[in-house]
Design a protein around this motif. Structure first.
Motif, PDB file in Angstrom:
ATOM      1  N   LEU A  39       2.667  -8.872  -1.101  1.00  0.00           N
ATOM      2  CA  LEU A  39       2.244  -9.962  -0.211  1.00  0.00           C
ATOM      3  C   LEU A  39       3.433 -10.572   0.517  1.00  0.00           C
ATOM      4  CD1 LEU A  39      -0.390 -11.663  -2.542  1.00  0.00           C
ATOM      5  CD2 LEU A  39      -0.868 -10.598  -0.333  1.00  0.00           C
ATOM      6  N   GLN A  40       4.516 -10.820  -0.193  1.00  0.00           N
ATOM      7  CA  GLN A  40       5.685 -11.440   0.422  1.00  0.00           C
ATOM      8  C   GLN A  40       6.271 -10.573   1.528  1.00  0.00           C
ATOM      9  OE1 GLN A  40       8.121 -12.024  -3.060  1.00  0.00           O
ATOM     10  NE2 GLN A  40       7.390 -14.110  -3.412  1.00  0.00           N
ATOM     11  N   VAL A  41       6.498  -9.295   1.208  1.00  0.00           N
ATOM     12  CA  VAL A  41       7.108  -8.397   2.188  1.00  0.00           C
ATOM     13  C   VAL A  41       6.103  -8.033   3.279  1.00  0.00           C
ATOM     14  CG1 VAL A  41       8.187  -6.142   2.514  1.00  0.00           C
ATOM     15  CG2 VAL A  41       8.708  -7.483   0.474  1.00  0.00           C
ATOM     16  N   GLY A  42       4.880  -7.763   2.875  1.00  0.00           N
ATOM     17  CA  GLY A  42       3.884  -7.284   3.831  1.00  0.00           C
ATOM     18  C   GLY A  42       3.491  -8.303   4.873  1.00  0.00           C
ATOM     19  N   LEU A  43       3.298  -9.548   4.484  1.00  0.00           N
ATOM     20  CA  LEU A  43       2.861 -10.566   5.431  1.00  0.00           C
ATOM     21  C   LEU A  43       3.948 -10.928   6.441  1.00  0.00           C
ATOM     22  CD1 LEU A  43       0.824 -12.900   3.053  1.00  0.00           C
ATOM     23  CD2 LEU A  43      -0.045 -11.262   4.728  1.00  0.00           C
ATOM     24  N   GLU A  44       5.170 -10.517   6.178  1.00  0.00           N
ATOM     25  CA  GLU A  44       6.266 -10.758   7.129  1.00  0.00           C
ATOM     26  C   GLU A  44       6.659  -9.491   7.887  1.00  0.00           C
ATOM     27  OE1 GLU A  44       9.472 -12.388   4.898  1.00  0.00           O
ATOM     28  OE2 GLU A  44       8.432 -14.272   4.419  1.00  0.00           O
ATOM     29  N   SER A  45       5.924  -8.423   7.672  1.00  0.00           N
ATOM     30  CA  SER A  45       6.262  -7.147   8.304  1.00  0.00           C
ATOM     31  C   SER A  45       5.427  -6.943   9.573  1.00  0.00           C
ATOM     32  CB  SER A  45       6.009  -5.994   7.329  1.00  0.00           C
ATOM     33  OG  SER A  45       4.620  -5.847   7.085  1.00  0.00           O
ATOM     34  N   GLU A  46       5.673  -5.802  10.220  1.00  0.00           N
ATOM     35  CA  GLU A  46       4.933  -5.466  11.430  1.00  0.00           C
ATOM     36  C   GLU A  46       3.524  -4.965  11.122  1.00  0.00           C
ATOM     37  OE1 GLU A  46       7.179  -3.282  14.506  1.00  0.00           O
ATOM     38  OE2 GLU A  46       8.869  -3.327  13.106  1.00  0.00           O
ATOM     39  N   VAL A  47       3.242  -4.695   9.854  1.00  0.00           N
ATOM     40  CA  VAL A  47       1.912  -4.203   9.477  1.00  0.00           C
ATOM     41  C   VAL A  47       1.193  -5.239   8.618  1.00  0.00           C
ATOM     42  CG1 VAL A  47       2.564  -1.777   9.649  1.00  0.00           C
ATOM     43  CG2 VAL A  47       2.908  -2.976   7.484  1.00  0.00           C
ATOM     44  N   ALA A  48       1.400  -6.519   8.924  1.00  0.00           N
ATOM     45  CA  ALA A  48       0.813  -7.596   8.122  1.00  0.00           C
ATOM     46  C   ALA A  48      -0.707  -7.547   8.135  1.00  0.00           C
ATOM     47  CB  ALA A  48       1.303  -8.942   8.637  1.00  0.00           C
ATOM     48  N   ASP A  49      -1.299  -7.050   9.216  1.00  0.00           N
ATOM     49  CA  ASP A  49      -2.751  -7.023   9.312  1.00  0.00           C
ATOM     50  C   ASP A  49      -3.386  -5.991   8.378  1.00  0.00           C
ATOM     51  OD1 ASP A  49      -1.518  -5.024  10.812  1.00  0.00           O
ATOM     52  OD2 ASP A  49      -3.244  -4.797  12.134  1.00  0.00           O
ATOM     53  N   THR A  50      -2.573  -5.115   7.781  1.00  0.00           N
ATOM     54  CA  THR A  50      -3.099  -4.093   6.875  1.00  0.00           C
ATOM     55  C   THR A  50      -3.037  -4.509   5.400  1.00  0.00           C
ATOM     56  OG1 THR A  50      -0.967  -2.956   6.617  1.00  0.00           O
ATOM     57  CG2 THR A  50      -2.349  -2.308   8.489  1.00  0.00           C
ATOM     58  N   ILE A  51      -2.451  -5.644   5.105  1.00  0.00           N
ATOM     59  CA  ILE A  51      -2.280  -6.071   3.713  1.00  0.00           C
ATOM     60  C   ILE A  51      -3.625  -6.243   3.001  1.00  0.00           C
ATOM     61  CG2 ILE A  51      -1.313  -7.820   2.189  1.00  0.00           C
ATOM     62  CD1 ILE A  51       0.708  -5.979   3.578  1.00  0.00           C
ATOM     63  N   PRO A  52      -4.650  -6.840   3.619  1.00  0.00           N
ATOM     64  CA  PRO A  52      -5.942  -6.931   2.911  1.00  0.00           C
ATOM     65  C   PRO A  52      -6.500  -5.575   2.529  1.00  0.00           C
ATOM     66  CG  PRO A  52      -5.917  -8.348   4.851  1.00  0.00           C
ATOM     67  CD  PRO A  52      -4.686  -7.515   4.927  1.00  0.00           C
ATOM     68  N   GLU A  53      -6.396  -4.602   3.438  1.00  0.00           N
ATOM     69  CA  GLU A  53      -6.895  -3.262   3.133  1.00  0.00           C
ATOM     70  C   GLU A  53      -6.094  -2.600   2.015  1.00  0.00           C
ATOM     71  OE1 GLU A  53      -6.640  -4.519   6.083  1.00  0.00           O
ATOM     72  OE2 GLU A  53      -8.579  -4.222   7.068  1.00  0.00           O
ATOM     73  N   ILE A  54      -4.784  -2.841   2.008  1.00  0.00           N
ATOM     74  CA  ILE A  54      -3.935  -2.275   0.953  1.00  0.00           C
ATOM     75  C   ILE A  54      -4.343  -2.821  -0.410  1.00  0.00           C
ATOM     76  CG2 ILE A  54      -1.589  -2.205   0.030  1.00  0.00           C
ATOM     77  CD1 ILE A  54      -0.584  -2.124   2.932  1.00  0.00           C
ATOM     78  N   LEU A  55      -4.521  -4.130  -0.489  1.00  0.00           N
ATOM     79  CA  LEU A  55      -4.928  -4.746  -1.763  1.00  0.00           C
ATOM     80  C   LEU A  55      -6.304  -4.246  -2.192  1.00  0.00           C
ATOM     81  CD1 LEU A  55      -3.745  -8.446  -1.220  1.00  0.00           C
ATOM     82  CD2 LEU A  55      -2.570  -6.600  -2.429  1.00  0.00           C
ATOM     83  N   ALA A  56      -7.213  -4.135  -1.237  1.00  0.00           N
ATOM     84  CA  ALA A  56      -8.557  -3.672  -1.571  1.00  0.00           C
ATOM     85  C   ALA A  56      -8.540  -2.225  -2.067  1.00  0.00           C
ATOM     86  CB  ALA A  56      -9.467  -3.796  -0.339  1.00  0.00           C
ATOM     87  N   GLU A  57      -7.734  -1.365  -1.461  1.00  0.00           N
ATOM     88  CA  GLU A  57      -7.653   0.030  -1.898  1.00  0.00           C
ATOM     89  C   GLU A  57      -7.059   0.143  -3.295  1.00  0.00           C
ATOM     90  OE1 GLU A  57      -8.951   2.641  -0.731  1.00  0.00           O
ATOM     91  OE2 GLU A  57      -9.649   1.847   1.177  1.00  0.00           O
TER      92      GLU A  57
END
Length: 331
Positions: free
Chosen positions: A182-200
């Motif tokens: 969450l920390q790294v992902g929400l500050e990255s260029e692919v922040a919009d994919t973090i929900p899908e990553i967690l769900a997978e």
């Protein structure tokens, strides 16, 4: 007296004539017999023995015996090489075990440009983020996540299931790694994919839903969800039903379990952010279902009442003020 002197003549003449006749045949026969013996012995023995013995023995025996013997003996010959390896396991296996990771590591580096995910998976397998004592190397973990969050590294969200499996995170450390994602992902260029990553990760049975809940509660404590990460994640794990075919189907996964987690996650945010997150979540569910929530089987009156109460609590509203604050139908 005249007849006596005539007797000695015949005795003297017969003895000398017999003596010289004996040496002549003896001298002539001995030299002639001696040279005749060496010639047949030297010439006949070497010429008769080598060709007669060598040709039949070498020609008849080798073609008949060696061919079947070599073919039958060829099978036992590989056995001696198989015996030495077990006798030298300590000397040969240790260099082989040390050389294999090195060569494999070099091959992963070769793919760092053409297939960065393959290279990262190889590195994750050789340099673990968690040691034998169960301690996570945060610096190493964040370094991996920053590289994984670069655009184009992962082709699909399910790639993270393989990433997680390669890291080998124990259950008691899952929330710590999800926090880092969450920390790294929400500050990255692919922040919009973090929900899908967690769900997978949850649907792929790699991460416990409880670990995600704890990580979200820690990261978003008294904060806001400006990027809509939580609303999207809670939408993706909504239980499947006749009106929510896109939902998550799992044995034992029900609306009540979903709402319990959703309520706890939303409660970690500040009140106004929790209200906006829940409003956005319900709007998305209604839009994807294609029907108002009261018209869906999964939303009975009790559940609708539970959601209305939560919206009023987060928004500081009376129930009669709620319809004017939202654009969805809840009754």
């Amino acid at each position: 007296p005249a007849a006596q002197p005539a007797q000695p003549k015949p005795q003297v003449a017969k003895q000398p004539a017999a003596q010289p006749a004996q040496p002549k045949p003896q001298v002539a026969k001995q030299p002639a017999a001696q040279p005749a013996q060496p010639k047949p012995q030297v010439a006949k023995q070497p010429a008769a023995q080598p060709p007669a013995q060598a040709k039949p023995q070498v020609a008849k025996q080798p073609p008949a015996q060696p061919k079947p013997q070599v073919a039958k003996q060829a099978a036992p010959k590989p056995q001696p090489p198989k015996q030495p390896p077990p006798q030298q396991p300590a000397v040969e296996e240790t260099p082989a075990a040390e050389a294999s990771p090195k060569s494999a590591g070099e091959s992963w580096r070769d793919f760092s440009d053409t297939d960065p995910l393959y290279a990262l998976l190889g590195e994750l397998g050789s340099r673990k983020v968690i040691d034998d004592a169960g301690v996570i190397d945060d610096e190493l973990l964040h370094g991996y996540l920053q590289r994984l969050m670069r655009p184009g590294v992962t082709k699909k969200h399910k790639d993270w299931v393989e990433v997680w499996a390669t890291m080998g995170i124990p259950i008691e450390k899952q929330d710590q790694v999800v926090q880092a994602i969450l920390q790294v992902g929400l500050e990255s260029e692919v922040a919009d994919t973090i929900p899908e990553i967690l769900a997978e990760l949850v649907k792929g049975h790699r991460v416990k839903i409880k670990a995600v809940e704890e990580a979200i509660s820690t990261i978003f404590e008294c904060g806001s969800d400006e990027q809509g990460c939580l609303a999207r994640f809670l939408f993706m794990i909504f239980p499947k039903s006749p009106t929510s075919e896109w939902g998550w189907s799992r044995v034992g996964w029900s609306w009540q379990q979903w709402w319990s987690i959703s309520d706890r996650v939303l409660s970690a945010l500040d009140a106004s952010s929790a209200f906006e997150c829940l409003r956005q979540l319900l709007t998305t569910i209604e839009a994807e279902s294609g029907a108002y929530l009261p018209h869906q089987q999964i939303w009975d009156e009790k559940r609708l009442s539970t959601v209305r109460s939560a919206l009023c609590r987060f928004g500081g509203l009376a129930e009669d003020e709620l319809p004017a604050a939202i654009d969805i139908t809840l009754e």
